[in-house]
Scaffold this motif. Structure first.
Motif: not given
Length: 200
Positions: A42-65
């Motif tokens: 969903m992000l432009p290539a220059p903005l793709r850093a470590d996805f774990q730094d995104l709160a949306s990843w951490r919250h999304g993983v918790h919600e799905v699990l």
């Protein structure tokens, strides 16, 4: 029950997770990397850093699990490297706080062992294809050796089925017998590796 299999990149998490699934009827592998790579797309290539730094990843993983654990009767197996204590608390910690039975295992090995494994999965390109994993290796091994990331399992001199057996015993689970001979085991490992090649 959730089995979270942590470890450095190239430490055997995916192989172990699928060995457990193969020998544990009704279990399912739930890989949080799918959430991360979806966010990357969903992000432009220059903005793709470590996805774990995104709160949306951490919250999304918790919600799905959390949803999987509440709605599915089988064991949920999660192969995922998490070395930041704060991120660990936002995922594994929050699941435990919600009352779920979560068993966490950190697969550890000597640096040389992990580098050899990364070379083997490098598709003939040595470690060039694994530059991110190599760059993170020392940090992963140091962080995951801490007591907050126990239970620790040394994997240098044991096979994937033996690691799976150790995890199952610790979690009070009974696996189906491992009937693979050496050739079938190598073929199964190779096929699992091929299926999980990522091009993101």
């Amino acid at each position: 029950m959730l089995l979270w299999i942590n470890g450095p990149f190239g430490g055997g998490k995916t192989q172990t997770a699928h060995e457990l699934q193969r020998r544990l009827p009704g279990s399912v592998v739930s890989d949080p990397e799918h959430v991360g790579f979806g966010l990357h797309r969903m992000l432009p290539a220059p903005l793709r850093a470590d996805f774990q730094d995104l709160a949306s990843w951490r919250h999304g993983v918790h919600e799905v699990l959390d949803l999987a654990l509440r709605g599915y009767e089988g064991v949920v197996i999660v192969p995922m490297t998490v070395v930041e204590p704060a991120y660990f608390e936002e995922t594994v910690g929050r699941l435990r706080e919600a009352g779920h039975e979560v068993h966490h295992f950190a697969l550890l090995a000597e640096r040389e062992t992990v580098l050899r494994r990364l070379t083997e999965r490098g598709l003939g390109r040595g470690l060039k294809r694994e530059s991110f994993a190599v760059g993170m290796l020392d940090r992963c091994l140091e962080r995951l050796s801490g007591p907050e990331f126990a239970e620790h399992i040394r994997t240098d001199a044991v096979s994937v089925p033996q690691v799976a057996d150790r995890i199952a015993r610790s979690a009070g689970l009974t696996l189906a017998p491992n009937t693979d001979g050496p050739l079938k085991h190598r073929l199964r490992k190779a096929w699992t590796g091929i299926k999980h090649i990522r091009f993101d």
